[in-house]
Scaffold this motif. Structure first.
Motif, short mmCIF file in Angstrom:
data_model
loop_
_atom_site.label_atom_id
_atom_site.label_comp_id
_atom_site.label_asym_id
_atom_site.label_seq_id
_atom_site.Cartn_x
_atom_site.Cartn_y
_atom_site.Cartn_z
N ARG A 56 -70.21 -19.99 -12.56
CA ARG A 56 -71.23 -19.80 -12.93
C ARG A 56 -71.65 -19.25 -11.04
NH1 ARG A 56 -71.46 -24.62 -13.40
NH2 ARG A 56 -72.50 -26.33 -11.34
N SER A 57 -70.94 -19.51 -10.56
CA SER A 57 -71.00 -19.89 -9.13
C SER A 57 -71.37 -18.23 -8.73
CB SER A 57 -70.81 -20.08 -8.36
OG SER A 57 -70.34 -21.29 -7.85
N ILE A 58 -69.98 -17.61 -9.17
CA ILE A 58 -70.11 -15.70 -8.82
C ILE A 58 -71.18 -15.40 -9.69
CG2 ILE A 58 -68.78 -13.63 -9.85
CD1 ILE A 58 -66.13 -15.97 -8.89
N SER A 59 -71.40 -15.35 -11.13
CA SER A 59 -72.09 -14.96 -11.95
C SER A 59 -73.96 -15.35 -11.76
CB SER A 59 -72.20 -15.90 -13.51
OG SER A 59 -72.72 -17.04 -13.44
N LEU A 60 -74.13 -16.28 -10.52
CA LEU A 60 -75.31 -16.18 -10.14
C LEU A 60 -75.63 -15.34 -8.49
CD1 LEU A 60 -75.93 -20.75 -9.30
CD2 LEU A 60 -77.02 -19.17 -10.89
N ARG A 103 -65.31 -22.10 -21.45
CA ARG A 103 -65.94 -23.07 -21.29
C ARG A 103 -65.79 -22.31 -19.97
NH1 ARG A 103 -69.98 -24.30 -21.01
NH2 ARG A 103 -69.66 -25.81 -19.55
N GLY A 104 -65.33 -21.56 -18.83
CA GLY A 104 -65.76 -21.11 -18.08
C GLY A 104 -66.03 -19.33 -17.97
N LEU A 105 -66.27 -19.05 -18.91
CA LEU A 105 -66.84 -17.58 -19.87
C LEU A 105 -68.25 -18.28 -19.93
CD1 LEU A 105 -64.48 -15.80 -22.44
CD2 LEU A 105 -65.50 -14.97 -19.60
N ALA A 106 -68.49 -19.35 -20.93
CA ALA A 106 -69.65 -19.88 -20.99
C ALA A 106 -70.64 -19.74 -19.80
CB ALA A 106 -69.47 -20.79 -21.49
N SER A 107 -69.74 -20.35 -19.01
CA SER A 107 -70.17 -20.92 -17.61
C SER A 107 -70.71 -19.56 -16.48
CB SER A 107 -69.38 -22.03 -17.10
OG SER A 107 -69.22 -23.36 -17.41
N PHE A 108 -70.56 -18.51 -16.99
CA PHE A 108 -70.10 -17.26 -16.36
C PHE A 108 -71.75 -16.58 -16.81
CE2 PHE A 108 -70.28 -13.27 -16.25
CZ PHE A 108 -69.76 -12.90 -14.87
N PHE A 109 -71.82 -16.86 -18.16
CA PHE A 109 -73.16 -16.33 -18.65
C PHE A 109 -74.38 -16.97 -18.71
CE2 PHE A 109 -69.90 -13.30 -20.53
CZ PHE A 109 -70.25 -12.40 -21.05
N GLY A 344 -83.59 -12.78 -4.19
CA GLY A 344 -83.20 -14.24 -3.20
C GLY A 344 -82.99 -15.18 -4.33
N THR A 345 -83.69 -15.46 -5.35
CA THR A 345 -83.76 -16.50 -6.38
C THR A 345 -82.59 -16.87 -6.26
OG1 THR A 345 -86.16 -16.33 -6.86
CG2 THR A 345 -84.32 -17.53 -8.14
N SER A 346 -81.66 -15.79 -6.91
CA SER A 346 -80.49 -15.50 -7.05
C SER A 346 -79.20 -16.18 -6.33
CB SER A 346 -79.77 -14.44 -8.34
OG SER A 346 -79.65 -13.13 -6.76
N PHE A 347 -79.84 -15.50 -4.92
CA PHE A 347 -78.61 -16.53 -3.97
C PHE A 347 -79.31 -17.81 -3.72
CE2 PHE A 347 -77.14 -17.18 0.39
CZ PHE A 347 -76.08 -15.85 0.01
N ILE A 348 -80.30 -18.07 -3.98
CA ILE A 348 -80.06 -20.13 -2.88
C ILE A 348 -79.60 -20.61 -4.48
CG2 ILE A 348 -81.84 -21.69 -3.24
CD1 ILE A 348 -82.52 -20.54 -1.46
N ILE A 349 -80.01 -20.38 -5.47
CA ILE A 349 -78.88 -20.77 -6.91
C ILE A 349 -77.60 -21.04 -6.81
CG2 ILE A 349 -79.23 -21.61 -9.35
CD1 ILE A 349 -81.37 -20.54 -9.46
N PHE A 350 -76.88 -20.06 -6.43
CA PHE A 350 -75.68 -19.55 -5.97
C PHE A 350 -75.17 -20.23 -5.03
CE2 PHE A 350 -73.27 -17.67 -2.92
CZ PHE A 350 -71.94 -17.69 -3.42
N THR A 351 -76.13 -20.05 -3.59
CA THR A 351 -75.90 -21.62 -2.68
C THR A 351 -75.48 -22.62 -3.17
OG1 THR A 351 -77.35 -20.45 -0.66
CG2 THR A 351 -76.31 -22.54 -0.36
N GLN A 352 -76.16 -23.20 -3.92
CA GLN A 352 -76.29 -24.34 -4.31
C GLN A 352 -75.06 -24.49 -5.28
OE1 GLN A 352 -80.17 -24.50 -6.73
NE2 GLN A 352 -81.22 -25.63 -5.38
N PHE A 354 -72.40 -22.80 -5.24
CA PHE A 354 -71.22 -23.17 -3.78
C PHE A 354 -71.18 -24.15 -2.87
CE2 PHE A 354 -68.56 -20.66 -1.00
CZ PHE A 354 -67.51 -20.24 -1.76
N SER A 355 -72.11 -24.52 -2.80
CA SER A 355 -71.61 -25.75 -2.01
C SER A 355 -70.85 -26.38 -2.22
CB SER A 355 -73.49 -25.34 -0.82
OG SER A 355 -74.18 -26.00 -1.81
N SER A 356 -71.63 -27.16 -3.98
CA SER A 356 -71.18 -27.93 -4.36
C SER A 356 -69.32 -28.12 -4.29
CB SER A 356 -71.99 -28.45 -5.41
OG SER A 356 -71.17 -26.97 -6.49
N VAL A 357 -69.30 -26.87 -4.16
CA VAL A 357 -67.84 -26.61 -4.70
C VAL A 357 -66.99 -26.95 -3.33
CG1 VAL A 357 -66.29 -24.82 -4.98
CG2 VAL A 357 -67.50 -24.96 -6.36
#
Length: 421
Positions: A56-60, A103-109, A344-352, A354-357
């Motif tokens: 999910r983080s990579i696709s975000l 499930r991993g692919l589902a999370s990516f999309f 910018g939005t995608s990077f913010i959500i990616f941050t959320q 990735f930081s949880s990981v």
């Protein structure tokens, strides 16, 4: 049909897909444990959490740029279709590995569509109404995170874990029909044409570079990272209850109820506040103060590990977490030049994500070394840094027009330097 009615139908479609996605996320521990138990592959459960979060983080991180290039509506529809298809594949899996990777692919999309949802909402609602809509999306998401596991458990008890996954597929269809029918058609040609008109003022290849040239955006990313690190501690609270407090599974699942209720409340209220008052420094400092107080309360678990302490600390942290779910996304929409909103939005959500990981790895290491109360107490480090950052470095941002002018000036200077070279 009026434009306002159309917008509400579109927003309903986004609400429906948010319900589906958060049901899958919040109930993962329940249907995942049941699936791996059936497959006699319980050792893969930890891998499911890592694979799901990383995918999910990579696709975000990619979703904003892909949406700009190929059209956000097209990306949303395609990624949602594949997302739903992978959920169906997971439900029909006959081995632990096939379940894990589907499930991993589902999370990516899911990640590809998630960030674009916020950008598409910004295209249909005014700047003043947008944070309210984001607040509602986060509120509904929090509600499903609270109730989803209960519904999933009932479905598994009455039927099986496969039914608990297949039962949400009709919601995917409803979302696809609403967005497909009512969201305005976007074509690649239109996207390219719009981009060419803006080429003199903005270079898409410098997207992230331009974002990080804005100090206010960098500070918001850091604030988002730090508060997500604090809130990730909530993943360990049921384990704390079952091990340290010796509570049963039912009681441990109820401990976070006050926290989740406050997440919903503060998500909604923050959106409304931003719509009226913008982003004054006192709002950011208030969120940071909540974070540091909640993390300080965690230190009491080493001295007095009681239900009162853990419920109070998670409730406080949940209040700030509700704010942190809305603030950065609304910030990007209001203060970032329009060409950068999606990225910018995608990077913010990616941050959320990735930081949880990252925080999960740190908490797990501390837990294995010194025990769970100590691991929770380490969140005070994030809290103190968060508070100092908000007080010392955050400044009320300039207007979008000023930011755009600064970006254009910087691009001109870079081009002049390139010509000189």
């Amino acid at each position: 049909m009026t434009e306002r009615t159309r917008n509400y139908l579109i927003f309903t479609g986004f609400i429906v897909i948010t319900v589906s996605a958060n049901y899958l996320l919040g109930s993962m521990a329940i249907y995942g444990a049941a699936a791996f138990t059936e497959f006699h592959a319980v050792e893969l459960f930890g891998s499911l959490i890592i694979v799901e979060a990383l995918a999910r983080s990579i696709s975000l991180l990619l979703s904003g740029r892909i949406g700009e290039r190929y059209g956000r509506k097209r990306l949303f529809l395609l990624s949602t279709i594949i997302f739903g298809a992978m959920v169906a594949v997971a439900a029909l899996s006959n081995s632990g590995l096939s379940f894990l990777w589907s499930r991993g692919l589902a999370s990516f999309f899911w990640g590809l569509s998630q960030a674009n949802v916020f950008t598409m909402v910004s295209e249909r609602f005014s700047e003043e109404e947008y944070p309210i809509r984001v607040g509602w999306l986060q509120t509904v998401g929090s509600l499903i995170l609270l109730t989803g596991p209960v519904i999933c458990g009932v479905l598994i008890q009455q039927f099986n874990w496969r039914v608990s996954l297949l039962s949400i597929l009709p919601l995917f269809l409803v979302s696809l029909l609403l967005i497909g029918a009512f969201f305005p058609k976007q074509t690649v040609q239109t996207t390219i044409a719009n981009r060419s008109k803006q080429s003199d003022a903005f270079d898409k290849r410098r997207g992230l570079k331009q974002l990080f040239s804005q100090k206010s955006f960098v500070i918001m990313v850091l604030l988002t990272f730090l508060y997500t690190c604090i809130s990730t501690s909530g993943n360990y609270i049921p384990l704390f209850a079952q091990t340290i407090l010796q509570s049963g599974a039912t009681i441990s699942s109820l401990i976070l109820v006050p926290c989740n209720i406050l997440v919903m409340f503060f998500s909604n209220m923050t959106g409304r506040y931003i719509a009226r008052h913008g982003f004054p420094k006192r709002l950011i400092v208030f969120m940071a103060m909540i974070g540091v107080v909640g993390s300080l309360l965690y230190t009491l678990t080493m001295l007095a590990p009681t239900y009162l302490v853990i419920i109070l600390s998670t409730a406080v942290i949940g209040s700030g977490f509700g704010m942190s779910q809305v603030l950065p996304i609304a910030f990007v929409q209001r203060y970032t030049q329009k060409e950068l909103i999606a990225e910018g939005t995608s990077f913010i959500i990616f941050t959320q994500g990735f930081s949880s990981v990252i925080a999960g790895v740190m908490y797990s290491a501390a837990m294995n070394s010194q025990g769970l109360p100590f691991a929770l107490s380490t969140s005070v480090v994030y809290g103190v840094i968060l508070f100092l950052l908000a007080v010392r470095l955050y400044r009320e941002p300039t207007t979008r027009s000023s930011l755009a002018s600064e970006a254009c000036e910087q691009i001109k200077n870079e081009r002049n330097e390139e010509e000189v070279r």
